[in-house]
Scaffold this motif. Structure first.
Motif, PDB file in Angstrom:
ATOM      1  N   VAL A  65       0.833  -1.205   0.000  1.00  0.00           N
ATOM      2  CA  VAL A  65       0.000   0.000   0.000  1.00  0.00           C
ATOM      3  C   VAL A  65       0.869   1.256   0.000  1.00  0.00           C
ATOM      4  CG1 VAL A  65      -1.674   1.336   1.338  1.00  0.00           C
ATOM      5  CG2 VAL A  65      -1.954  -1.135   1.105  1.00  0.00           C
ATOM      6  N   LEU A  66       1.918   1.262   0.795  1.00  0.00           N
ATOM      7  CA  LEU A  66       2.787   2.441   0.875  1.00  0.00           C
ATOM      8  C   LEU A  66       3.482   2.710  -0.453  1.00  0.00           C
ATOM      9  CD1 LEU A  66       4.264   1.785   4.416  1.00  0.00           C
ATOM     10  CD2 LEU A  66       2.727   3.656   3.787  1.00  0.00           C
ATOM     11  N   LYS A  67       3.844   1.672  -1.166  1.00  0.00           N
ATOM     12  CA  LYS A  67       4.419   1.863  -2.505  1.00  0.00           C
ATOM     13  C   LYS A  67       3.387   2.463  -3.453  1.00  0.00           C
ATOM     14  CE  LYS A  67       7.884  -1.849  -2.596  1.00  0.00           C
ATOM     15  NZ  LYS A  67       8.236  -3.122  -3.271  1.00  0.00           N
ATOM     16  N   GLU A  68       2.175   1.938  -3.404  1.00  0.00           N
ATOM     17  CA  GLU A  68       1.115   2.443  -4.278  1.00  0.00           C
ATOM     18  C   GLU A  68       0.822   3.912  -4.008  1.00  0.00           C
ATOM     19  OE1 GLU A  68      -2.127  -0.136  -3.476  1.00  0.00           O
ATOM     20  OE2 GLU A  68      -1.258  -1.868  -4.524  1.00  0.00           O
ATOM     21  N   ARG A  69       0.937   4.314  -2.755  1.00  0.00           N
ATOM     22  CA  ARG A  69       0.670   5.705  -2.376  1.00  0.00           C
ATOM     23  C   ARG A  69       1.867   6.623  -2.599  1.00  0.00           C
ATOM     24  NH1 ARG A  69      -3.533   6.383   1.597  1.00  0.00           N
ATOM     25  NH2 ARG A  69      -2.652   8.465   1.912  1.00  0.00           N
ATOM     26  N   GLY A  70       2.982   6.083  -3.046  1.00  0.00           N
ATOM     27  CA  GLY A  70       4.172   6.891  -3.274  1.00  0.00           C
ATOM     28  C   GLY A  70       4.917   7.259  -2.014  1.00  0.00           C
ATOM     29  N   LEU A  71       4.655   6.543  -0.918  1.00  0.00           N
ATOM     30  CA  LEU A  71       5.314   6.833   0.350  1.00  0.00           C
ATOM     31  C   LEU A  71       6.550   5.974   0.582  1.00  0.00           C
ATOM     32  CD1 LEU A  71       2.120   7.223   2.569  1.00  0.00           C
ATOM     33  CD2 LEU A  71       3.652   9.049   1.801  1.00  0.00           C
ATOM     34  N   LEU A  72       6.760   4.970  -0.247  1.00  0.00           N
ATOM     35  CA  LEU A  72       7.963   4.136  -0.204  1.00  0.00           C
ATOM     36  C   LEU A  72       8.484   3.943  -1.616  1.00  0.00           C
ATOM     37  CD1 LEU A  72       7.514   1.103   2.253  1.00  0.00           C
ATOM     38  CD2 LEU A  72       9.075   3.039   2.468  1.00  0.00           C
ATOM     39  N   GLY A  73       9.812   4.069  -1.755  1.00  0.00           N
ATOM     40  CA  GLY A  73      10.411   3.877  -3.064  1.00  0.00           C
ATOM     41  C   GLY A  73      10.896   2.468  -3.305  1.00  0.00           C
ATOM     42  N   THR A  74      11.433   1.832  -2.269  1.00  0.00           N
ATOM     43  CA  THR A  74      11.921   0.462  -2.411  1.00  0.00           C
ATOM     44  C   THR A  74      11.900  -0.215  -1.053  1.00  0.00           C
ATOM     45  OG1 THR A  74      13.647  -0.878  -3.471  1.00  0.00           O
ATOM     46  CG2 THR A  74      14.392   0.840  -1.973  1.00  0.00           C
ATOM     47  N   ALA A  75      11.920  -1.542  -1.084  1.00  0.00           N
ATOM     48  CA  ALA A  75      11.889  -2.336   0.143  1.00  0.00           C
ATOM     49  C   ALA A  75      13.078  -3.287   0.133  1.00  0.00           C
ATOM     50  CB  ALA A  75      10.580  -3.117   0.247  1.00  0.00           C
ATOM     51  N   ILE A  76      13.940  -3.151   1.133  1.00  0.00           N
ATOM     52  CA  ILE A  76      15.185  -3.907   1.219  1.00  0.00           C
ATOM     53  C   ILE A  76      15.049  -4.969   2.305  1.00  0.00           C
ATOM     54  CG2 ILE A  76      17.676  -3.743   1.577  1.00  0.00           C
ATOM     55  CD1 ILE A  76      17.336  -0.666   1.064  1.00  0.00           C
ATOM     56  N   ALA A  77      15.384  -6.192   1.971  1.00  0.00           N
ATOM     57  CA  ALA A  77      15.404  -7.271   2.958  1.00  0.00           C
ATOM     58  C   ALA A  77      16.827  -7.417   3.477  1.00  0.00           C
ATOM     59  CB  ALA A  77      14.933  -8.577   2.335  1.00  0.00           C
ATOM     60  N   ALA A  78      17.020  -7.133   4.764  1.00  0.00           N
ATOM     61  CA  ALA A  78      18.326  -7.317   5.400  1.00  0.00           C
ATOM     62  C   ALA A  78      18.332  -8.696   6.050  1.00  0.00           C
ATOM     63  CB  ALA A  78      18.580  -6.227   6.440  1.00  0.00           C
ATOM     64  N   ALA A  79      19.212  -9.569   5.582  1.00  0.00           N
ATOM     65  CA  ALA A  79      19.239 -10.948   6.072  1.00  0.00           C
ATOM     66  C   ALA A  79      19.300 -10.991   7.600  1.00  0.00           C
ATOM     67  CB  ALA A  79      20.433 -11.686   5.473  1.00  0.00           C
ATOM     68  N   PRO A  80      18.545 -11.940   8.184  1.00  0.00           N
ATOM     69  CA  PRO A  80      17.903 -13.095   7.561  1.00  0.00           C
ATOM     70  C   PRO A  80      16.566 -12.823   6.892  1.00  0.00           C
ATOM     71  CG  PRO A  80      17.493 -13.160   9.908  1.00  0.00           C
ATOM     72  CD  PRO A  80      18.408 -11.983   9.668  1.00  0.00           C
ATOM     73  N   CYS A  81      16.104 -11.564   6.872  1.00  0.00           N
ATOM     74  CA  CYS A  81      14.889 -11.268   6.118  1.00  0.00           C
ATOM     75  C   CYS A  81      15.151 -11.509   4.633  1.00  0.00           C
ATOM     76  CB  CYS A  81      14.443  -9.833   6.369  1.00  0.00           C
ATOM     77  SG  CYS A  81      13.919  -9.533   8.071  1.00  0.00           S
ATOM     78  N   LEU A  82      14.092 -11.729   3.881  1.00  0.00           N
ATOM     79  CA  LEU A  82      14.259 -12.154   2.494  1.00  0.00           C
ATOM     80  C   LEU A  82      13.072 -11.713   1.643  1.00  0.00           C
ATOM     81  CD1 LEU A  82      12.199 -14.870   2.413  1.00  0.00           C
ATOM     82  CD2 LEU A  82      14.083 -15.792   3.745  1.00  0.00           C
ATOM     83  N   ASP A  83      13.228 -11.898   0.341  1.00  0.00           N
ATOM     84  CA  ASP A  83      12.167 -11.682  -0.644  1.00  0.00           C
ATOM     85  C   ASP A  83      11.730 -10.224  -0.734  1.00  0.00           C
ATOM     86  OD1 ASP A  83      10.670 -12.721  -2.709  1.00  0.00           O
ATOM     87  OD2 ASP A  83       8.945 -13.219  -1.460  1.00  0.00           O
ATOM     88  N   GLY A  84      12.706  -9.311  -0.712  1.00  0.00           N
ATOM     89  CA  GLY A  84      12.410  -7.902  -0.926  1.00  0.00           C
ATOM     90  C   GLY A  84      12.709  -7.489  -2.350  1.00  0.00           C
ATOM     91  N   ASP A  85      12.561  -6.193  -2.626  1.00  0.00           N
ATOM     92  CA  ASP A  85      12.981  -5.671  -3.928  1.00  0.00           C
ATOM     93  C   ASP A  85      14.489  -5.803  -4.083  1.00  0.00           C
ATOM     94  OD1 ASP A  85      10.329  -4.811  -4.377  1.00  0.00           O
ATOM     95  OD2 ASP A  85      10.730  -2.903  -3.373  1.00  0.00           O
ATOM     96  N   VAL A  86      15.187  -5.653  -2.960  1.00  0.00           N
ATOM     97  CA  VAL A  86      16.644  -5.723  -2.908  1.00  0.00           C
ATOM     98  C   VAL A  86      17.019  -6.601  -1.723  1.00  0.00           C
ATOM     99  CG1 VAL A  86      18.773  -4.381  -2.630  1.00  0.00           C
ATOM    100  CG2 VAL A  86      16.843  -3.400  -3.882  1.00  0.00           C
TER     101      VAL A  86
END
Length: 327
Positions: free
Chosen positions: A154-175
């Motif tokens: 939702v935040l991406k759709e609203r223009g409030l987030l540009g990208t989503a980064i997964a910092a390991a051990p998190c996973l499956d992000g844009d980066v």
């Protein structure tokens, strides 16, 4: 040990970017197609049912582990060799941003908002606003797959987030990044002006001072301080939580603050009385937070802005303070 069950996909309810909500033999289930491949009705699958067996709350659904119909012999990601979830039965290779360079040597005063809960993310981003380039870094302490988050979509759709980064051990992000330090450095190298760090949905908790996922916010704040950033802690505040340890300022916020090694500011709504011990605070005018957050997913432990306004106002304050610190 794992609790697994074989079944068949009986319905596909919703397809989103990186997430499919479905049913396996009538039971609610989710699938991560970038990990386990495409899925369709009728597929024979193996699902992890342990969360449902234990009757967990926000995570009490099955998770597709393997698709026996169309998910076998999937190829690895091209040019990837660094493993996520290494040395577990679920390890898989992902190309990491660090491998392509572009990391800044210093954060140069970058505002970094550190959240102990995923439900703080939306009001924080509303406080920052859509005029600045904002990156989200998901840190350990809750759900690991970034694609589980409806708030991020939702935040991406609203223009409030540009990208989503997964910092390991998190996973499956844009980066994908190896850790929070390199994620912050990558964001600066890409020209982002504010970074928001938060745990994923469904925080880990044991009811103890040091046994909860919110302490990851301290790790993010320490990395930001060491690299020359400007860390801001979003206070977890509640007037509606029935648990004493989370009334007023949560013990999660206090314990995270105690583990911060550098200078960290706690954003605080000017309209609320602050506890005497919270000396490292900066008061922020949060008038208008409801209008700024309109249409965003606002829910915390089943409570919305009418049931627990202090929670959302405090998170919004952190976003406003970050916006004001952009140089």
């Amino acid at each position: 040990m794992l609790s697994l069950r074989r079944g068949a996909v009986s319905a596909v309810r919703e397809r989103l970017d990186g997430l499919v909500r479905l049913e396996v033999d009538g039971a609610a289930c989710i699938a991560y197609p970038r990990l386990t491949g495409p899925v369709a009705e009728g597929d024979e699958v193996i699902v992890n049912v342990q969360a449902g067996v234990l009757g967990l709350g926000s995570g009490g659904f099955d998770v597709l582990l393997a698709n026996l119909t169309r998910g076998l012999d999937l190829p690895p990601e091209p040019a990837a060799h660094v493993m996520e979830l290494p040395y577990t039965p679920l390890q898989y290779a992902v190309r990491h941003a660090e491998e392509d360079g572009g990391l800044a040597e210093t954060l140069g005063g970058l505002p970094v908002v550190c959240c102990t809960l995923h439900s703080q993310l939306a009001p924080v981003c509303a406080g920052i606003g859509a005029e600045l380039r904002v990156a989200y870094v998901q840190i350990t302490g809750g759900a690991l797959p970034l694609s589980l988050s409806d708030s991020v979509r939702v935040l991406k759709e609203r223009g409030l987030l540009g990208t989503a980064i997964a910092a390991a051990p998190c996973l499956d992000g844009d980066v994908q990044c190896v850790g929070v330090a390199s994620a912050l450095a990558w964001a600066v190298g890409q020209g982002f002006e504010v970074v928001v760090c938060a745990v994923g949905p469904g925080i880990v908790g044991t009811g103890t001072r040091l046994g909860h996922g919110g302490l990851a916010a301290a790790e993010a704040a320490n990395a930001a301080s060491a690299l020359g950033g400007s860390p801001i802690l979003a206070a977890r505040v509640s007037e509606g939580d029935p648990r004493e340890r989370h009334r007023g300022v949560s013990h999660h916020t206090r314990s995270a603050l105690e583990l911060c090694l550098g200078d960290v500011t706690v954003a605080w709504p000017a309209s609320l009385d602050a506890p005497a011990w919270l000396e490292s605070r900066e008061e922020v005018d949060t008038d208008g937070w409801r209008a700024a957050c309109a249409g965003l997913p606002l829910e915390h432990m089943g409570r919305g802005p009418d049931e627990d306004p202090a929670f959302f106002a405090a998170a919004y304050a952190a976003g406003v303070l970050a916006r004001d610190r952009v140089v």
